[in-house]
Write a protein that holds these residues in place. Structure first.
Motif, PDB file in Angstrom:
ATOM      1  N   GLY A 309      37.471  46.547  31.645  1.00 14.26           N
ATOM      2  CA  GLY A 309      38.120  46.681  32.940  1.00 14.26           C
ATOM      3  C   GLY A 309      37.191  46.328  34.083  1.00 14.26           C
ATOM      4  N   LEU A 312      36.930  42.628  34.278  1.00 11.34           N
ATOM      5  CA  LEU A 312      38.145  42.001  34.790  1.00 11.34           C
ATOM      6  C   LEU A 312      38.308  42.217  36.286  1.00 11.34           C
ATOM      7  N   VAL A 313      37.837  43.358  36.809  1.00 10.52           N
ATOM      8  CA  VAL A 313      37.846  43.542  38.262  1.00 10.52           C
ATOM      9  C   VAL A 313      36.962  42.488  38.920  1.00 10.52           C
ATOM     10  N   LEU A 373      47.416  43.063  32.618  1.00 11.52           N
ATOM     11  CA  LEU A 373      46.174  42.332  32.855  1.00 11.52           C
ATOM     12  C   LEU A 373      46.249  40.912  32.307  1.00 11.52           C
ATOM     13  N   SER A 417      43.578  47.060  36.030  1.00 14.00           N
ATOM     14  CA  SER A 417      42.138  47.191  35.808  1.00 14.00           C
ATOM     15  C   SER A 417      41.626  48.525  36.336  1.00 14.00           C
ATOM     16  N   GLN A 437      34.515  51.022  40.057  1.00 19.14           N
ATOM     17  CA  GLN A 437      35.602  50.072  40.276  1.00 19.14           C
ATOM     18  C   GLN A 437      35.416  49.298  41.577  1.00 19.14           C
ATOM     19  N   SER A 533      38.948  35.519  31.082  1.00 14.94           N
ATOM     20  CA  SER A 533      39.326  36.894  31.420  1.00 14.94           C
ATOM     21  C   SER A 533      40.636  37.291  30.753  1.00 14.94           C
ATOM     22  N   ALA A 537      41.283  40.488  28.291  1.00 11.90           N
ATOM     23  CA  ALA A 537      42.320  41.501  28.523  1.00 11.90           C
ATOM     24  C   ALA A 537      42.945  41.974  27.223  1.00 11.90           C
TER      25      ALA A 537
END
Length: 550
Positions: A309, A312-313, A373, A417, A437, A533, A537
């Motif tokens: 996560g 992916l952010v 995602l 995410s 995050q 990405s 996911a």
């Protein structure tokens, strides 16, 4: 001392006196939902939930608004304060640097001393430093207050997520995060338009004064309706060595990334701080493995979903900021729109993002984070691919559909995410997870503008001589233009004194073609990054703490 299982909520000691507000030890459930009332004496109302959500949404809106509203005011600020280009860049970069390096610390402070308390301090600090920005009489004073603004934002933002995590049960958390993301996107969307109107009809100082009423309402709602929560186990201090290593490492890495635009990737001005920053981050990891009460508990990363996560952010905001930055240059410098006109034409992206985030919350609640995602990243890849077809004279009708797709994809990615990160950390470390995050968010934004910026400059540098030759630009003039790839890389045409209108028209045509080639190259890099990405996911699972019995 043994390390607690970070994926299982911490149960409070039975030795409590019953007189203090209960700590956040897990998600509220129908059987124990009275833990959300101030003294645990009544059933929580939906009104309290809505007002808690309003407080954190207003807080994050202030930070998001300041991320976009200042860009429109920069020319006026430069004229009024006599700012140099470097000074003007630091009006933005000082804010981003301070925000990026202190986010995890801000979350840790909330976990330790109370999320509501630190959130309110952050809101108050942000409002007061905004007033300081408005009263600044020089560029240096303005930059100093922007740094303090960033530090206040770092106390505010991660605790918004931690408050939501502690307030809403699992069945409602994703929808709450969707509203949170939508509020942030709506603020970012309105920034260029509101900023343009205020600068044009009031003053540049008014864009900062706008934060005062927002901060007042956010602080009042938080003090009145947000329940105080904090971590239940505190084994030591604030891990000051860890704070120093992490903040110093992030500061130097982000600094080096920002400097690439001016010096290039191989310059000692970039490599030295970058390498030193990475060394400090390595030492931070070693420190955290031995600390009794670490700033960033490394066992959090045992969660595969949380780790993916974070990646992916970074990649999602790499895409968003990269597209916003370079499409903004395309609209203003190639199509010659004003900042307000550019903001209006970007509304299909930002407005759909504002509505896409709540939709992402509903889909994540229904299917878990993996499929939203995957879908969102594929939408981002499709947007990048579509933008490779833009030409200098492409009409707006060929642009806005890609902005819509990007906004929808980012809505899915942002919420899913966030769920993968914050939802896979125990409430005990909700503030730290929120800081993680938002740090990934900031790093993604810096990477999006710097990496893609370097791609554009490299493509312009290699293609510009041929474009000038094909346009029939004389050798001496062509050499002068080719020596300024940074200017052409912004979609601008270098001014060559004493050049005839005919030759300048040829220079403009060649510069525009070289810029478009650079833009296309950057978009192809985006296609590759988002496709990778999308594959990552697939590694995301449903909330892992739920699989452990919560």
């Amino acid at each position: 001392m043994s390390t607690p299982d970070l994926h299982r909520p911490v149960t409070p000691s039975p030795k409590g006196t019953g007189h203090s507000p209960p700590e956040d030890t897990g998600h509220p459930s129908p059987e124990g939902a009275d833990r959300l009332s101030p003294e645990g004496t009544g059933h929580p109302s939906r009104r309290r939930h809505r007002l808690t959500l309003l407080a954190v949404a207003l807080g994050v809106m202030m930070v998001s608004l300041d991320g976009t509203i200042v860009h429109v005011a920069n020319p006026t600020i430069a004229k009024d304060l006599g700012s140099s280009l470097a000074g003007l860049q630091w009006v933005t970069n000082g804010y981003l640097l301070a925000l990026a390096v202190a986010l995890i610390l801000g979350g840790k402070l909330g976990d330790r001393f109370g999320r509501r308390r630190v959130f309110v301090i952050g809101v108050a600090g942000f409002a007061l430093t905004s007033l300081g920005c408005a009263l600044s009489a020089s560029t240096e004073i303005l930059v100093a207050f922007r740094v303090l603004q960033g530090l206040s934002g770092a106390m505010l933002v991660p605790n918004t997520l931690a408050i939501l995590r502690a307030t809403f049960p699992p069945a409602e958390l994703n929808r709450a995060i969707g509203v949170w993301g939508g509020a942030s996107a709506l603020a970012a969307a309105s920034g260029p338009i509101v900023g343009g109107l205020l600068v044009e009809h009031v003053s540049w100082e008014s864009i900062f004064v706008l934060n005062l009423p927002l901060g007042l309402v956010a602080a009042f709602c938080a003090l009145r309706w947000v329940r105080e929560t904090r971590a239940t186990t505190r084994t030591g201090g604030l891990d000051l060595p860890g704070v120093t290593l992490l903040s110093g490492g992030l500061l130097l890495v982000v600094w080096s990334l920002i400097r690439t635009q001016e010096h290039g990737w191989t310059s000692p001005y970039v490599l030295v701080p970058g390498v030193v920053g990475l060394v400090l981050l390595g030492l931070f990891v070693l420190r955290e493995r031995r600390a009794a009460d670490p700033l960033l508990p490394l066992p959090l990363f045992r969660s595969r979903s949380l780790s993916v996560g974070v990646a992916l952010v970074v990649s999602g905001f790499f895409a968003l900021y990269g597209v916003l930055f370079f499409v903004g240059l395309y609209l203003q410098n190639v199509h010659h729109y004003s900042p307000v006109e550019t903001g209006v034409r970007m509304l299909p992206l930002t407005a759909v993002f504002a509505f896409g985030a709540p939709l992402g919350g509903l889909l994540t609640e229904r299917f878990g984070p993996r499929w939203p995602l995957l879908s969102g990243m594929l939408m981002l890849a499709g947007t990048f691919y579509g933008l490779t077809g833009l030409e200098a004279d492409s009409p707006y009708g060929e642009q806005w559909p890609y902005f819509v797709i990007l906004g929808l994809g980012m809505g899915l990615v942002t919420v899913a995410s966030t769920e993968a990160i914050v939802g896979n950390a125990p409430i005990e470390h909700g503030g730290v997870a929120g800081g993680l995050q938002t740090t990934a968010n900031q790093l993604g934004g810096v990477l999006g503008t710097t990496v893609l910026g370097s791609v554009v400059i490299a493509a312009v540098g290699s293609g510009l001589p041929g474009a000038l030759d094909a346009a029939g630009v004389p050798g001496e003039v062509a050499a002068s233009v080719a020596a300024n790839p940074g200017i052409v890389g912004q979609g601008l045409t270098p001014v060559i004194p004493g050049t005839s209108d005919r030759i300048m028209a040829a220079v403009t045509d060649a510069s525009t073609r070289a810029f478009m080639d650079g833009l296309h190259a950057a978009m192809w890099v985006g296609v590759g990054a988002t496709l990778v990405s999308a594959l990552l996911a697939l590694l995301i699972r449903r909330r892992e703490f739920g699989e452990r019995g919560e």
